[in-house]
Design a protein around this motif. Structure first.
Motif, PDB file in Angstrom:
ATOM      1  N   ASN A  44       0.834  -1.189   0.000  1.00 52.05           N
ATOM      2  CA  ASN A  44       0.000   0.000   0.000  1.00 52.05           C
ATOM      3  C   ASN A  44       0.874   1.246   0.000  1.00 52.05           C
ATOM      4  O   ASN A  44       1.964   1.266   0.581  1.00 52.05           O
ATOM      5  CB  ASN A  44      -0.921   0.011   1.222  1.00 52.05           C
ATOM      6  CG  ASN A  44      -2.125  -0.896   1.039  1.00 52.05           C
ATOM      7  OD1 ASN A  44      -2.840  -0.783   0.060  1.00 52.05           O
ATOM      8  ND2 ASN A  44      -2.340  -1.797   1.973  1.00 52.05           N
ATOM      9  N   SER A  45       0.378   2.289  -0.638  1.00 53.01           N
ATOM     10  CA  SER A  45       1.201   3.485  -0.858  1.00 53.01           C
ATOM     11  C   SER A  45       1.577   4.199   0.435  1.00 53.01           C
ATOM     12  O   SER A  45       2.548   4.957   0.461  1.00 53.01           O
ATOM     13  CB  SER A  45       0.474   4.455  -1.797  1.00 53.01           C
ATOM     14  OG  SER A  45      -0.792   4.808  -1.283  1.00 53.01           O
ATOM     15  N   TYR A  46       0.834   3.960   1.528  1.00 56.51           N
ATOM     16  CA  TYR A  46       1.191   4.647   2.767  1.00 56.51           C
ATOM     17  C   TYR A  46       2.511   4.162   3.351  1.00 56.51           C
ATOM     18  O   TYR A  46       3.055   4.786   4.275  1.00 56.51           O
ATOM     19  CB  TYR A  46       0.068   4.554   3.811  1.00 56.51           C
ATOM     20  CG  TYR A  46      -0.397   3.155   4.167  1.00 56.51           C
ATOM     21  CD1 TYR A  46       0.394   2.297   4.911  1.00 56.51           C
ATOM     22  CD2 TYR A  46      -1.657   2.708   3.777  1.00 56.51           C
ATOM     23  CE1 TYR A  46      -0.035   1.022   5.241  1.00 56.51           C
ATOM     24  CE2 TYR A  46      -2.101   1.447   4.099  1.00 56.51           C
ATOM     25  CZ  TYR A  46      -1.288   0.606   4.830  1.00 56.51           C
ATOM     26  OH  TYR A  46      -1.708  -0.663   5.159  1.00 56.51           O
ATOM     27  N   VAL A  87       5.497   1.487 -13.356  1.00 52.79           N
ATOM     28  CA  VAL A  87       4.339   0.764 -13.873  1.00 52.79           C
ATOM     29  C   VAL A  87       3.435   0.436 -12.690  1.00 52.79           C
ATOM     30  O   VAL A  87       3.923   0.007 -11.626  1.00 52.79           O
ATOM     31  CB  VAL A  87       4.768  -0.529 -14.594  1.00 52.79           C
ATOM     32  CG1 VAL A  87       3.551  -1.268 -15.138  1.00 52.79           C
ATOM     33  CG2 VAL A  87       5.759  -0.213 -15.716  1.00 52.79           C
ATOM     34  N   PHE A  88       2.134   0.624 -12.866  1.00 44.19           N
ATOM     35  CA  PHE A  88       1.210   0.465 -11.740  1.00 44.19           C
ATOM     36  C   PHE A  88       0.264  -0.704 -11.982  1.00 44.19           C
ATOM     37  O   PHE A  88      -0.354  -0.816 -13.038  1.00 44.19           O
ATOM     38  CB  PHE A  88       0.438   1.759 -11.510  1.00 44.19           C
ATOM     39  CG  PHE A  88       1.300   2.859 -10.976  1.00 44.19           C
ATOM     40  CD1 PHE A  88       1.467   3.028  -9.614  1.00 44.19           C
ATOM     41  CD2 PHE A  88       1.983   3.696 -11.852  1.00 44.19           C
ATOM     42  CE1 PHE A  88       2.297   4.029  -9.115  1.00 44.19           C
ATOM     43  CE2 PHE A  88       2.815   4.700 -11.357  1.00 44.19           C
ATOM     44  CZ  PHE A  88       2.970   4.869  -9.989  1.00 44.19           C
ATOM     45  N   ASN A 105      -4.727   4.637  -6.332  1.00 48.84           N
ATOM     46  CA  ASN A 105      -5.688   5.535  -6.969  1.00 48.84           C
ATOM     47  C   ASN A 105      -4.924   6.415  -7.950  1.00 48.84           C
ATOM     48  O   ASN A 105      -3.689   6.395  -8.008  1.00 48.84           O
ATOM     49  CB  ASN A 105      -6.466   6.373  -5.944  1.00 48.84           C
ATOM     50  CG  ASN A 105      -5.545   7.148  -5.015  1.00 48.84           C
ATOM     51  OD1 ASN A 105      -4.708   7.918  -5.464  1.00 48.84           O
ATOM     52  ND2 ASN A 105      -5.712   6.940  -3.709  1.00 48.84           N
ATOM     53  N   ASP A 106      -5.644   7.211  -8.727  1.00 50.60           N
ATOM     54  CA  ASP A 106      -5.014   8.034  -9.763  1.00 50.60           C
ATOM     55  C   ASP A 106      -4.105   9.105  -9.174  1.00 50.60           C
ATOM     56  O   ASP A 106      -3.090   9.472  -9.781  1.00 50.60           O
ATOM     57  CB  ASP A 106      -6.087   8.693 -10.633  1.00 50.60           C
ATOM     58  CG  ASP A 106      -6.820   7.685 -11.506  1.00 50.60           C
ATOM     59  OD1 ASP A 106      -6.296   6.570 -11.689  1.00 50.60           O
ATOM     60  OD2 ASP A 106      -7.928   8.016 -11.991  1.00 50.60           O
ATOM     61  N   ALA A 117      -0.150   9.807 -10.240  1.00 50.81           N
ATOM     62  CA  ALA A 117       0.331  11.111 -10.701  1.00 50.81           C
ATOM     63  C   ALA A 117       1.431  11.652  -9.798  1.00 50.81           C
ATOM     64  O   ALA A 117       2.460  12.162 -10.274  1.00 50.81           O
ATOM     65  CB  ALA A 117      -0.835  12.097 -10.776  1.00 50.81           C
ATOM     66  N   ASN A 118       1.230  11.530  -8.488  1.00 46.37           N
ATOM     67  CA  ASN A 118       2.219  12.073  -7.557  1.00 46.37           C
ATOM     68  C   ASN A 118       3.547  11.326  -7.614  1.00 46.37           C
ATOM     69  O   ASN A 118       4.618  11.941  -7.594  1.00 46.37           O
ATOM     70  CB  ASN A 118       1.662  12.046  -6.126  1.00 46.37           C
ATOM     71  CG  ASN A 118       0.593  13.096  -5.897  1.00 46.37           C
ATOM     72  OD1 ASN A 118       0.405  13.993  -6.710  1.00 46.37           O
ATOM     73  ND2 ASN A 118      -0.112  12.993  -4.785  1.00 46.37           N
ATOM     74  N   LEU A 119       3.484  10.003  -7.679  1.00 45.68           N
ATOM     75  CA  LEU A 119       4.738   9.236  -7.707  1.00 45.68           C
ATOM     76  C   LEU A 119       5.484   9.445  -9.018  1.00 45.68           C
ATOM     77  O   LEU A 119       6.726   9.527  -9.025  1.00 45.68           O
ATOM     78  CB  LEU A 119       4.451   7.757  -7.470  1.00 45.68           C
ATOM     79  CG  LEU A 119       4.043   7.384  -6.048  1.00 45.68           C
ATOM     80  CD1 LEU A 119       3.733   5.892  -5.951  1.00 45.68           C
ATOM     81  CD2 LEU A 119       5.124   7.756  -5.037  1.00 45.68           C
TER      82      LEU A 119
END
Length: 397
Positions: free
Chosen positions: A200-202, A252-253, A230-231, A235-237
């Motif tokens: 997870n991104s957190y 790549v996501f 999420n989008d 975008a942020n990464l």
């Protein structure tokens, strides 16, 4: 009257000689959730001549296959979703549970406060929360292992540390891992060196991302495969990668998929997994190793930062544990440059599925039951609870 004696409420004293120990597992995650994904086979393998197991669910049935499997695996399954803290404690007491294992800690939908009311003579924190609960009355013991919770860390825990012989983390080896799909179907270049971290991104942070971008700068044909939360995250990464001199296209996501089989199958497309730090991959690390992908990890300073090391040691791959961030970075570059060495780790991991402690749930069940017997014996002693910390003896089956 001391807390030690108040714990023996209602005349309920532990007696392990004449009947199986009554173990209760309390969780809000008996659903499609990482805790369930790793614990189901253990519940199925528990030895009923040693333990009688009850599942206490703090959330209602989601209708999923994982819930149905757990309901069948437990000797008894109780839905406590509509009950408050006091009622939860009263129900568990009425069932005369000997050892209550809290799988939540301070996580979502928990009833951790019920533990303060003493639901059972022995209360244990395990699996769902990688750290101390911070209050002596909540749990008597915390289950870890020599990597994740070394005994020299005991002063930082209100619970007494007890150690599994190999790792505190169970694995569901009965879940099938299908053959990986094509890389192109997942948006991955066929000729790329794929680094993955499907956490997870957190768990991502600037220091970790700095290191990953340094690796990409030195690995021109590599891409970094991340989870598409999420989008905004995408975008942020990508923007952060560009700010570090790395094309956003090299990230790549992976979108979430409804099937766990599909999720596990596609992990096998990666060449090498990158553990997150200071908060490691936990169930995600299990998934990576289950799928046959070697993982590089740093041995951190605290429980959540030492899980990767615990998993790798139990998988028989201690060489993939770095002592620090510099060692982590160097090891990834070494494996990128030496593909035969990386292939050897992959071969060893495939062989480990049949021999290593990480994947031996029969052994895990015996070891955990031995800890439960040791906990019961320890709590039945007359010595006060503030006696010098020591590991619970691993006696039993």
């Amino acid at each position: 009257e001391s807390l030690w004696h108040r714990r023996r409420w209602d005349g309920h004293r532990l007696n392990t000689d004449k009947r199986p120990l009554r173990i209760g597992y309390l969780s809000s995650d008996f659903l499609e959730h990482p805790v369930t994904f790793v614990i189901s086979e253990l519940i199925e393998r528990h030895h009923r001549d040693v333990v009688h197991v009850t599942g206490y669910s703090l959330r209602a049935d989601d209708g999923g296959a994982e819930r149905k499997r757990l309901v069948a695996a437990f000797d008894e399954f109780v839905d406590l979703e509509r009950l408050g803290v006091n009622a939860v404690a009263e129900r568990i007491r009425a069932d005369r549970i000997d050892i209550l294992v809290d799988l939540n800690g301070w996580t979502g939908y928990q009833r951790t406060e019920a533990l303060a009311l003493r639901c059972a003579p022995v209360q244990v924190s395990w699996l769902g929360f990688a750290g101390t609960l911070g209050l002596e009355s909540l749990a008597d013991f915390i289950v870890g292992d020599a990597e994740a919770t070394p005994l020299e860390h005991q002063p930082y825990y209100t619970e007494r540390i007890v150690q599994m012989p190999h790792t505190f983390m169970p694995v569901d080896t009965r879940y099938p891992v299908a053959q990986p799909p094509s890389r192109s179907s997942q948006g991955l270049p066929d000729d790329a060196f794929v680094l993955c971290s499907l956490n997870n991104s957190y768990k991502l942070n600037p220091n970790l991302f700095d290191l990953w971008c340094r690796l990409l700068a030195k690995m021109p044909d590599a891409v970094l495969w991340l989870l598409r939360t999420n989008d905004t995250v995408v975008a942020n990464l990508r923007s952060e990668a560009e700010a570090r001199g790395i094309s956003g296209d090299r990230l790549v996501f992976a979108s979430r998929v409804p099937s766990r089989s599909d999720y596990l199958a596609r992990i096998g497309l990666a060449d090498l997994a990158l553990d997150a730090f200071p908060y490691n991959s936990h169930s995600t690390g299990v998934d990576v190793l289950m799928s046959g992908v070697p993982m590089v990890a740093v041995r951190g300073a605290t429980f959540p930062g030492r899980v990767g090391a615990s998993l790798l040691r139990a998988a028989g791959l201690p060489e993939l544990i770095a002592a620090d961030e510099a060692g982590y970075e160097a090891l990834v570059l070494e494996l990128y440059a030496d593909r035969s060495r990386l292939a050897d780790f992959r071969r060893r991991l495939a062989e480990a599925r049949h021999s290593a402690p990480l994947f031996d749930m029969e052994r895990f069940a015996h070891d955990l039951e031995a800890l439960y017997i040791g906990m019961a014996a320890t709590m039945a002693q007359t010595s006060p609870p503030d006696a010098p910390a020591r590991p619970v003896p691993a006696t039993g089956p």
